[in-house]
Design a protein around this motif. Structure first.
Motif, PDB file in Angstrom:
ATOM      1  N   LYS A  54       0.852  -1.130   0.104  1.00 45.52           N
ATOM      2  CA  LYS A  54      -0.028   0.003  -0.141  1.00 45.52           C
ATOM      3  C   LYS A  54       0.948   1.186  -0.029  1.00 45.52           C
ATOM      4  O   LYS A  54       2.101   1.192   0.233  1.00 45.52           O
ATOM      5  CB  LYS A  54      -0.972   0.016   1.226  1.00 45.52           C
ATOM      6  N   ASN A  58      -0.848   5.366   3.790  1.00 48.06           N
ATOM      7  CA  ASN A  58      -1.807   4.415   4.245  1.00 48.06           C
ATOM      8  C   ASN A  58      -1.202   3.653   5.249  1.00 48.06           C
ATOM      9  O   ASN A  58      -1.525   3.170   6.166  1.00 48.06           O
ATOM     10  CB  ASN A  58      -2.366   3.643   3.129  1.00 48.06           C
ATOM     11  N   LYS A  61      -0.362   5.420   8.425  1.00 46.17           N
ATOM     12  CA  LYS A  61      -1.746   5.601   9.161  1.00 46.17           C
ATOM     13  C   LYS A  61      -1.746   4.331  10.130  1.00 46.17           C
ATOM     14  O   LYS A  61      -2.094   4.478  11.381  1.00 46.17           O
ATOM     15  CB  LYS A  61      -2.618   5.598   8.265  1.00 46.17           C
ATOM     16  N   HIS A  62      -1.698   3.219   9.639  1.00 45.94           N
ATOM     17  CA  HIS A  62      -1.636   1.844  10.392  1.00 45.94           C
ATOM     18  C   HIS A  62      -0.441   1.792  11.461  1.00 45.94           C
ATOM     19  O   HIS A  62      -0.859   1.321  12.562  1.00 45.94           O
ATOM     20  CB  HIS A  62      -1.849   0.882   9.400  1.00 45.94           C
TER      21      HIS A  62
END
Length: 103
Positions: A54, A58, A61-62
């Motif tokens: 990804k 993203n 973010k995780h």
């Protein structure tokens, strides 16, 4: 069949314990971080982001969600403080240890 059942059980436990909205990226991050932990090394945020399928945004973010929930911690590199190192917390290590002991 037994291995598939164990994978399903592992996923169920993680689903109950991880933050709402986790995805396969979360599982990939956890596996990469745990593998590095078992090898006695730390990963950099850059390594995690470039190894992800990804986008870096993203993935980051995780990473932040895992930090917020206490699963991983970030520290400065020993020799180069620009490197941000990612490590599993005791919370993550204990959860995985418990899961493995049940098998």
């Amino acid at each position: 069949m037994k291995n598939i059942q164990q994978l399903k059980e592992l996923r169920e436990v993680l689903d109950k314990n991880l933050y709402a909205g986790h995805t396969l990226i979360t599982y990939d991050l956890i596996l990469d971080i745990l593998q590095a932990h078992l090898q006695g090394r730390s990963l950099t945020i850059k390594e995690l982001c470039t190894g992800s399928i990804k986008s870096a945004l993203n993935t980051r973010k995780h990473i932040n969600l895992l930090i917020d929930d206490g699963w991983i911690v970030i520290s400065n590199g020993l020799h180069d403080r620009r490197h941000r190192l990612v490590n599993a917390t005791d919370k993550l290590i204990l959860l995985v240890d418990e899961l493995l002991e049940q098998q």
